[in-house]
Write an enzyme that holds these catalytic residues in place. Structure first.
Site, PDB file in Angstrom:
ATOM      1  CD  GLU A   1      -5.213   9.564  -5.088  1.00 43.67           C
ATOM      2  OE1 GLU A   1      -4.548  10.424  -4.526  1.00 43.67           O
ATOM      3  OE2 GLU A   1      -6.291   9.794  -5.657  1.00 43.67           O
ATOM      4  CB  SER A   2      -4.139   3.464  -0.130  1.00 39.70           C
ATOM      5  OG  SER A   2      -4.920   4.625   0.043  1.00 39.70           O
TER       6      SER A   2
ATOM      7  CB  CYS B   1      -4.590   9.243  -0.295  1.00 39.94           C
ATOM      8  SG  CYS B   1      -6.090   8.478  -0.890  1.00 39.94           S
TER       9      CYS B   1
ATOM     10  CG  HIS C   1       7.776  -7.376   2.797  1.00 45.08           C
ATOM     11  ND1 HIS C   1       7.795  -7.756   1.477  1.00 45.08           N
ATOM     12  CD2 HIS C   1       7.514  -6.056   2.791  1.00 45.08           C
ATOM     13  CE1 HIS C   1       7.570  -6.699   0.712  1.00 45.08           C
ATOM     14  NE2 HIS C   1       7.391  -5.645   1.481  1.00 45.08           N
TER      15      HIS C   1
ATOM     16  CB  SER D   1       6.465 -10.259  -0.435  1.00 46.34           C
ATOM     17  OG  SER D   1       7.681 -10.194   0.257  1.00 46.34           O
TER      18      SER D   1
END
Lengths: 125, 125
Positions: free
Chosen positions: A63-64, A84, A69, A56
């Site tokens: 903001e992102s 965003c 995975h 992972s």
């Protein structure tokens, strides 16, 4: 102005090269390439290699975030990219993922997050 | 056995307490509580406080992640929880989010990730 605050794109990568999915460094480079492809800047990351297989990686962007995975035993990787910036092109990320992880097939979904006109806007009415 | 490899739950939190959304420590504690509520173990985290407002926190859990991105100016927070355990109860996470961030409304969506019967399964036919 977009009617929503963010977009969230979920990519399903099937029939990938299993060895690539088990290599956390390959996954890190892929996600950094994806971040650059949409002209964003990475802030921090978290990563983990599992035993006997799988990995992972999550990169926090302003903001992102972008996360992967992997299930090498199923040749499957789940990627999600939250942004965003609602004007980004999810196809650029898809191209990076295709080149790096060699999936036989990618399915993607774009989900709008945070509608500005929420059902009960504060101060409405 | 579930027909898919992971579940991804997207929570939209509207009309939250704006001060709580601007406090990265509140957000961290909330996500750790959410992780514990479904009996998972956190591995690593990444976080960022924005200027003039807003914050992001991502916690990497074993083959899973939980992330929050906030817009205090809209009293909105976007949370997503990805889990490779398909038997978890997303309601537990919702309860933690409600208690901690005081939203007037939460919308949630559960998305199945990684269908075992992919459209072109390797070795099929």
């Amino acid at each position: 102005m977009a009617a929503f605050l963010g977009i969230h794109v979920l990519y399903e990568l099937y029939e990938c090269d299993a060895a690539l999915l088990d290599d956390v460094e390959v996954l890190r480079r892929t996600l950094y390439d994806a971040v650059r492809s949409v002209e964003m800047v990475a802030l921090q990351e978290a990563r983990h290699q599992y035993e006997p297989q799988g990995a992972s990686v999550v990169i926090l962007v302003a903001e992102s975030h972008i996360a992967v995975h992997t299930w090498p035993e199923y040749r499957y990787a789940a990627v999600d990219f939250f942004s965003c910036r609602t004007d980004i092109d999810p196809e650029r990320v898809r191209v990076v993922l295709e080149r790096a992880l060699k999936p036989g097939r990618i399915d993607s979904r774009l989900i709008e997050r945070g509608h500005r006109a929420s059902p009960h806007p504060p101060g409405a009415g």
